[in-house]
Design a protein around this motif. Structure first.
Motif, mmCIF file in Angstrom:
data_model
loop_
_atom_site.group_PDB
_atom_site.id
_atom_site.type_symbol
_atom_site.label_atom_id
_atom_site.label_comp_id
_atom_site.label_asym_id
_atom_site.label_seq_id
_atom_site.Cartn_x
_atom_site.Cartn_y
_atom_site.Cartn_z
ATOM 1 N N ILE A 228 36.073 50.767 29.630
ATOM 2 C CA ILE A 228 37.339 50.437 30.702
ATOM 3 C C ILE A 228 36.762 50.085 32.109
ATOM 4 C CG2 ILE A 228 39.244 51.721 31.955
ATOM 5 C CD1 ILE A 228 39.751 53.215 29.058
ATOM 6 N N LEU A 229 35.612 50.987 32.380
ATOM 7 C CA LEU A 229 35.028 50.556 33.842
ATOM 8 C C LEU A 229 34.354 49.224 33.689
ATOM 9 C CD1 LEU A 229 33.464 54.056 34.696
ATOM 10 C CD2 LEU A 229 35.539 53.155 35.370
ATOM 11 N N ASP A 230 33.887 48.806 32.695
ATOM 12 C CA ASP A 230 33.063 47.401 32.526
ATOM 13 C C ASP A 230 34.418 46.348 32.842
ATOM 14 O OD1 ASP A 230 30.759 48.287 32.020
ATOM 15 O OD2 ASP A 230 31.084 47.840 29.939
ATOM 16 N N PHE A 231 35.766 46.560 32.152
ATOM 17 C CA PHE A 231 36.836 45.574 32.691
ATOM 18 C C PHE A 231 37.138 45.814 33.984
ATOM 19 C CE2 PHE A 231 41.199 45.233 32.922
ATOM 20 C CZ PHE A 231 41.520 43.922 32.228
ATOM 21 N N ALA A 232 37.265 46.955 34.550
ATOM 22 C CA ALA A 232 37.712 47.178 36.025
ATOM 23 C C ALA A 232 36.736 46.632 36.912
ATOM 24 C CB ALA A 232 37.894 48.765 36.128
ATOM 25 N N ALA A 233 35.583 46.524 36.725
ATOM 26 C CA ALA A 233 34.362 46.278 37.504
ATOM 27 C C ALA A 233 34.613 44.635 37.605
ATOM 28 C CB ALA A 233 32.903 46.488 37.233
ATOM 29 N N HIS A 234 34.867 44.065 36.450
ATOM 30 C CA HIS A 234 34.889 42.613 36.284
ATOM 31 C C HIS A 234 36.157 42.245 37.167
ATOM 32 C CE1 HIS A 234 34.994 38.569 34.854
ATOM 33 N NE2 HIS A 234 35.897 38.598 34.344
ATOM 34 N N LYS A 235 37.200 42.820 37.213
ATOM 35 C CA LYS A 235 38.363 42.553 37.975
ATOM 36 C C LYS A 235 38.109 42.770 39.369
ATOM 37 C CE LYS A 235 40.942 41.310 34.657
ATOM 38 N NZ LYS A 235 41.152 40.139 34.192
ATOM 39 N N LEU A 236 37.316 43.830 39.760
ATOM 40 C CA LEU A 236 37.290 44.135 41.107
ATOM 41 C C LEU A 236 36.164 42.791 41.761
ATOM 42 C CD1 LEU A 236 36.274 47.902 41.311
ATOM 43 C CD2 LEU A 236 38.143 46.725 42.381
ATOM 44 N N THR A 237 35.209 42.300 41.032
ATOM 45 C CA THR A 237 34.562 41.164 41.496
ATOM 46 C C THR A 237 34.891 39.741 41.213
ATOM 47 O OG1 THR A 237 33.088 41.543 39.701
ATOM 48 C CG2 THR A 237 32.324 42.823 41.269
ATOM 49 N N SER A 238 35.910 39.748 40.259
ATOM 50 C CA SER A 238 36.308 38.356 40.017
ATOM 51 C C SER A 238 37.553 37.997 40.276
ATOM 52 C CB SER A 238 35.591 38.090 38.444
ATOM 53 O OG SER A 238 36.513 38.940 37.611
ATOM 54 N N THR A 239 38.548 38.945 40.424
ATOM 55 C CA THR A 239 39.917 38.589 40.467
ATOM 56 C C THR A 239 40.435 38.172 41.791
ATOM 57 O OG1 THR A 239 40.373 40.195 38.575
ATOM 58 C CG2 THR A 239 42.183 39.584 39.862
ATOM 59 N N PRO A 240 40.652 37.061 42.180
ATOM 60 C CA PRO A 240 41.187 36.684 43.646
ATOM 61 C C PRO A 240 42.682 37.402 43.855
ATOM 62 C CG PRO A 240 41.618 34.917 42.067
ATOM 63 C CD PRO A 240 40.892 35.935 41.289
ATOM 64 N N PRO A 241 42.867 37.369 45.249
ATOM 65 C CA PRO A 241 43.911 38.134 45.502
ATOM 66 C C PRO A 241 45.426 37.412 44.951
ATOM 67 C CG PRO A 241 42.596 37.604 47.386
ATOM 68 C CD PRO A 241 41.873 36.985 46.265
ATOM 69 N N ASP A 242 45.465 36.019 44.714
ATOM 70 C CA ASP A 242 46.553 35.539 44.292
ATOM 71 C C ASP A 242 46.686 35.617 42.415
ATOM 72 O OD1 ASP A 242 44.373 33.914 43.896
ATOM 73 O OD2 ASP A 242 45.569 31.939 44.599
ATOM 74 N N ALA A 243 45.666 36.133 42.230
ATOM 75 C CA ALA A 243 45.671 36.314 40.558
ATOM 76 C C ALA A 243 47.000 36.971 40.014
ATOM 77 C CB ALA A 243 44.649 37.338 40.060
ATOM 78 N N LEU A 244 47.426 36.519 38.914
ATOM 79 C CA LEU A 244 48.793 36.861 38.217
ATOM 80 C C LEU A 244 48.906 38.525 38.443
ATOM 81 C CD1 LEU A 244 50.055 33.929 36.103
ATOM 82 C CD2 LEU A 244 50.468 34.497 38.715
ATOM 83 N N ILE A 245 47.749 39.058 37.777
ATOM 84 C CA ILE A 245 47.929 40.639 37.690
ATOM 85 C C ILE A 245 47.954 41.298 38.946
ATOM 86 C CG2 ILE A 245 46.354 40.498 35.481
ATOM 87 C CD1 ILE A 245 44.069 41.779 37.302
ATOM 88 N N ARG A 246 47.861 40.479 40.223
ATOM 89 C CA ARG A 246 48.092 41.115 41.439
ATOM 90 C C ARG A 246 49.362 40.676 42.207
ATOM 91 N NH1 ARG A 246 42.656 40.984 44.956
ATOM 92 N NH2 ARG A 246 44.319 42.220 46.125
ATOM 93 N N THR A 247 49.972 39.756 41.387
ATOM 94 C CA THR A 247 51.392 39.066 41.877
ATOM 95 C C THR A 247 52.479 39.598 41.658
ATOM 96 O OG1 THR A 247 50.100 36.849 41.551
ATOM 97 C CG2 THR A 247 52.629 36.829 42.043
ATOM 98 N N PRO A 248 53.054 40.308 42.425
ATOM 99 C CA PRO A 248 54.560 41.237 41.999
ATOM 100 C C PRO A 248 55.422 40.067 41.403
ATOM 101 C CG PRO A 248 53.731 41.503 44.422
ATOM 102 C CD PRO A 248 53.009 40.300 43.809
ATOM 103 N N LEU A 249 56.150 40.845 40.566
ATOM 104 C CA LEU A 249 57.427 40.391 39.932
ATOM 105 C C LEU A 249 58.737 41.004 40.282
ATOM 106 C CD1 LEU A 249 56.113 39.378 36.380
ATOM 107 C CD2 LEU A 249 56.640 37.870 38.184
ATOM 108 N N SER A 250 58.306 42.120 40.794
ATOM 109 C CA SER A 250 59.526 43.016 41.293
ATOM 110 C C SER A 250 58.709 44.320 42.296
ATOM 111 C CB SER A 250 60.263 43.866 40.181
ATOM 112 O OG SER A 250 59.134 44.900 39.349
ATOM 113 N N ALA A 251 59.439 45.082 42.752
ATOM 114 C CA ALA A 251 58.953 46.123 43.827
ATOM 115 C C ALA A 251 57.854 46.906 43.053
ATOM 116 C CB ALA A 251 59.921 46.935 44.321
#
Length: 326
Positions: A228-251
């Protein structure tokens, strides 16, 4: 005392108080520094086994974000699906006997953000144990519409779409590096003494619907804190601010993930640029992009029974607050 030591203290106290048998806490930052520590027992019934840093956990609804969301978004990025198209673009037989019903208008994006009228839970497993029959049941059942809530049905349907796209069952799909669809019982944290399967579960999925379907998009993934930490570390270093997992669909929700809100599982001190998710078995992952760190709290809080107030909500928030304490 280090930040990690402070954050580990509530987990150790919960085990000492007998609220949960055991657990593992892990933290990682964008520079790759990490810490993992375990406490307590992986199993207490019918025999006792110690918890270790390498214990495998039934990740329950973390499956939604670690596997299903990732797979659906990959298909969208490759142009194989349109997130704003209805599910029937891949599942044309969904509620096929009534072309005008609301279910046939539900989109992939709405399912990812839990913006549909499906019920929160539904005991699919009580309708039989034949996985093909149950898939047909899910697709043809006349679902009762209600307010938009967090619903497993959204991700069960996304899982069925993945099976059509990949032309195989979910358990035949690659679950991701370091993850699996089952685990060695001797290396896995036990979950419930299950009244339906008449045994203590360890290394096999706890979720009854996932078990009956023999693989589903809402649960079933197993993994360790390190994976799980490997997954999270990859997201921290490679996920741009506009990535969909960070894009709100609701509050409160992005594509698949939760955002911070008052009273949420990650505590009150995480930044607004945090996403997180929890699992019924006692698991959770939170990624704070502004602070550049992530943490996972894995417990067997439903062992040997879910019918006990383990205090998991308070524990998650306490750990999150200490992870993010100044």
């Amino acid at each position: 005392m280090s930040r990690f030591d402070r954050a580990f203290a509530p987990l150790a106290a919960a085990v000492e108080a007998g609220r949960i048998p055991g657990g593992v806490l892990g933290m990682v930052d964008a520079q790759g520094h990490r810490a993992i520590r375990s406490v307590g027992a992986a199993q207490i019934v019918p025999q006792r086994r110690p918890m270790t840093e390498d214990t495998w956990f039934d990740l329950a609804s973390l499956t939604k974000v670690l596997f299903t969301t990732e797979a659906i978004l990959a298909h969208a990025e490759a142009g194989r699906i349109d997130l704003d198209a209805p599910l029937i673009s891949v599942l044309p037989d969904f509620r096929q006997y009534n072309a005008d019903n609301w279910e046939r208008k539900i989109t992939f994006r709405q399912c990812l953000g839990h913006q549909t009228p499906f019920p929160a839970v539904f005991p699919i497993y009580t309708y039989g144990r034949d996985p093909d029959l149950l898939r047909a049941f899910v697709l043809q059942h006349e679902w009762k519409a209600g307010p938009a809530v967090y619903s497993d049905i959204n991700f069960i349907l996304l899982g069925l779409a993945l099976e059509r796209l990949e032309k195989c069952g979910i358990r035949a799909m690659e679950p991701g590096l370091g993850f699996a669809w089952s685990a060695d019982p001797s290396q896995a944290a036990a979950t419930e003494d299950d009244t339906w399967r008449h045994r203590v579960l360890a290394g096999e999925v706890h979720d009854d619907n996932c078990s009956a379907l023999q693989g589903a998009g809402h649960a079933g993934l197993f993994g360790t804190a390190a994976a799980i930490l490997d997954f999270a570390a990859h997201k921290l270093t490679s996920t741009p601010p506009d990535a969909l997992i960070r894009t709100p669909l609701s509050a409160r929700r992005t594509h698949g993930w939760e955002l911070p809100y008052e009273g949420w599982s990650g505590g009150e001190r995480c930044s607004a640029h945090t996403i997180g998710h929890t699992g019924f078995t006692g698991t959770g992952l939170w990624i704070d992009f502004a602070r550049g760190h992530a943490w996972t709290l894995l417990t067997n809080r439903i062992h040997p029974t879910r019918h006990f107030d383990s205090g998991i909500v308070t524990l998650r928030r306490a750990v999150g607050d200490l992870v993010n304490a100044d």
